[in-house]
Design a protein around this motif. Structure first.
Motif, PDB file in Angstrom:
ATOM      1  N   THR A  13       0.841  -1.199   0.000  1.00 42.55           N
ATOM      2  CA  THR A  13       0.000   0.000   0.000  1.00 42.55           C
ATOM      3  C   THR A  13       0.875   1.248   0.000  1.00 42.55           C
ATOM      4  O   THR A  13       1.715   1.439   0.882  1.00 42.55           O
ATOM      5  CB  THR A  13      -0.934   0.008   1.228  1.00 42.55           C
ATOM      6  N   LEU A  14       0.684   2.097  -1.004  1.00 41.44           N
ATOM      7  CA  LEU A  14       1.416   3.352  -1.104  1.00 41.44           C
ATOM      8  C   LEU A  14       0.606   4.511  -0.533  1.00 41.44           C
ATOM      9  O   LEU A  14       1.160   5.455   0.034  1.00 41.44           O
ATOM     10  CB  LEU A  14       1.755   3.649  -2.569  1.00 41.44           C
ATOM     11  N   ARG A  15      -0.727   4.429  -0.687  1.00 44.93           N
ATOM     12  CA  ARG A  15      -1.593   5.519  -0.237  1.00 44.93           C
ATOM     13  C   ARG A  15      -2.998   4.962  -0.009  1.00 44.93           C
ATOM     14  O   ARG A  15      -3.466   4.103  -0.754  1.00 44.93           O
ATOM     15  CB  ARG A  15      -1.628   6.636  -1.280  1.00 44.93           C
ATOM     16  N   THR A  16      -3.674   5.451   1.022  1.00 46.34           N
ATOM     17  CA  THR A  16      -5.063   5.085   1.305  1.00 46.34           C
ATOM     18  C   THR A  16      -5.899   6.352   1.317  1.00 46.34           C
ATOM     19  O   THR A  16      -5.561   7.309   2.018  1.00 46.34           O
ATOM     20  CB  THR A  16      -5.187   4.374   2.670  1.00 46.34           C
ATOM     21  N   GLN A  28     -12.626   2.544   1.183  1.00 44.46           N
ATOM     22  CA  GLN A  28     -11.375   3.254   0.926  1.00 44.46           C
ATOM     23  C   GLN A  28     -10.833   2.829  -0.423  1.00 44.46           C
ATOM     24  O   GLN A  28     -11.153   1.751  -0.917  1.00 44.46           O
ATOM     25  CB  GLN A  28     -10.350   2.967   2.030  1.00 44.46           C
ATOM     26  N   VAL A  29     -10.019   3.699  -1.016  1.00 46.51           N
ATOM     27  CA  VAL A  29      -9.321   3.358  -2.245  1.00 46.51           C
ATOM     28  C   VAL A  29      -7.830   3.385  -1.926  1.00 46.51           C
ATOM     29  O   VAL A  29      -7.296   4.405  -1.501  1.00 46.51           O
ATOM     30  CB  VAL A  29      -9.663   4.337  -3.395  1.00 46.51           C
ATOM     31  N   ASP A  30      -7.201   2.230  -2.103  1.00 49.48           N
ATOM     32  CA  ASP A  30      -5.767   2.114  -1.871  1.00 49.48           C
ATOM     33  C   ASP A  30      -5.037   2.140  -3.200  1.00 49.48           C
ATOM     34  O   ASP A  30      -5.449   1.481  -4.154  1.00 49.48           O
ATOM     35  CB  ASP A  30      -5.426   0.802  -1.163  1.00 49.48           C
ATOM     36  N   THR A  31      -3.945   2.887  -3.241  1.00 48.70           N
ATOM     37  CA  THR A  31      -3.010   2.814  -4.351  1.00 48.70           C
ATOM     38  C   THR A  31      -1.923   1.842  -3.921  1.00 48.70           C
ATOM     39  O   THR A  31      -1.350   1.996  -2.835  1.00 48.70           O
ATOM     40  CB  THR A  31      -2.399   4.195  -4.671  1.00 48.70           C
ATOM     41  N   VAL A  32      -1.683   0.816  -4.730  1.00 45.98           N
ATOM     42  CA  VAL A  32      -0.744  -0.235  -4.348  1.00 45.98           C
ATOM     43  C   VAL A  32       0.344  -0.393  -5.405  1.00 45.98           C
ATOM     44  O   VAL A  32       0.149  -0.071  -6.577  1.00 45.98           O
ATOM     45  CB  VAL A  32      -1.472  -1.586  -4.151  1.00 45.98           C
ATOM     46  N   GLN A  33       1.471  -0.888  -4.929  1.00 48.65           N
ATOM     47  CA  GLN A  33       2.539  -1.278  -5.839  1.00 48.65           C
ATOM     48  C   GLN A  33       2.436  -2.783  -6.032  1.00 48.65           C
ATOM     49  O   GLN A  33       2.425  -3.549  -5.058  1.00 48.65           O
ATOM     50  CB  GLN A  33       3.909  -0.914  -5.275  1.00 48.65           C
TER      51      GLN A  33
END
Length: 187
Positions: A13-16, A28-33
């Motif tokens: 997870t890079l950002r939530t 929630q929307v998570d930006t993931v690597q």
């Protein structure tokens, strides 16, 4: 499997970004690597977890409740179930939900399984229990719950499944667990 095997597919997870906070769920929307280094987004529903009870009467029937399910726009027949309150023990919650929805109490419960209901987008875990030692009390559903109690045979449950009146995962799983129990004597 070792821990490195599990990490092979890990999405970091890079950002939530919180989207919605409701009484029962949050989104929630998570930006993931991704494992290959690319990034992606994941829409995630957070849920406190739930319990359900396969309650069998002395005469070999399963307690179910019929209620309207707004997301489906139809009534469904389901085993007694409900969400966990914050910090609540699943065993205590199962006893509470059984009594609230059916009026029946139980002295003991056996854990059948715990499973994730929709792991592709939600973290909800459901704890499924069974009980055979029931005593009749008085139902006390939540003020926004309108339920009708029924005690059904395995054959009725199977017919309700064929008709689509039982079609939620927890109740389908309970019916199959009950069938296994009748055949083998264990869950």
């Amino acid at each position: 499997m070792n821990a490195s095997h599990h990490r092979k597919f890990e999405e970091v997870t890079l950002r939530t970004e919180p989207i919605f906070q409701g009484k029962i769920i949050s989104l929630q929307v998570d930006t993931v690597q991704l494992p290959n280094g690319a990034t992606a987004t994941r829409e995630i529903v957070k849920h406190p977890g739930a319990v359900a009870v396969l309650a069998l009467t002395d005469d070999g029937r399963m307690l179910v409740v019929e209620q309207y399910r707004k997301p489906l726009e139809k009534s469904q027949i389901e085993i007694p179930a409900g969400k966990l309150d914050a910090g609540e023990d699943p065993l205590d919650a199962a006893k509470r939900e059984l009594e609230e929805e059916t009026g029946y109490r139980c002295e003991s419960l056996r854990h059948i399984s715990s499973f994730y209901t929709s792991p592709g987008f939600a973290d909800e875990i459901l704890h499924l229990y069974a009980s055979e030692q029931l005593s009749k009390g008085e139902a006390n559903p939540d003020e926004d719950e309108f339920l009708e109690l029924e005690a059904i045979t395995l054959e009725q449950a199977q017919a309700y499944m064929r008709e689509g009146r039982i079609s939620d995962a927890k109740t389908v799983m309970a019916v199959y667990a009950w069938q296994l129990y009748k055949l083998t004597g264990s869950f």
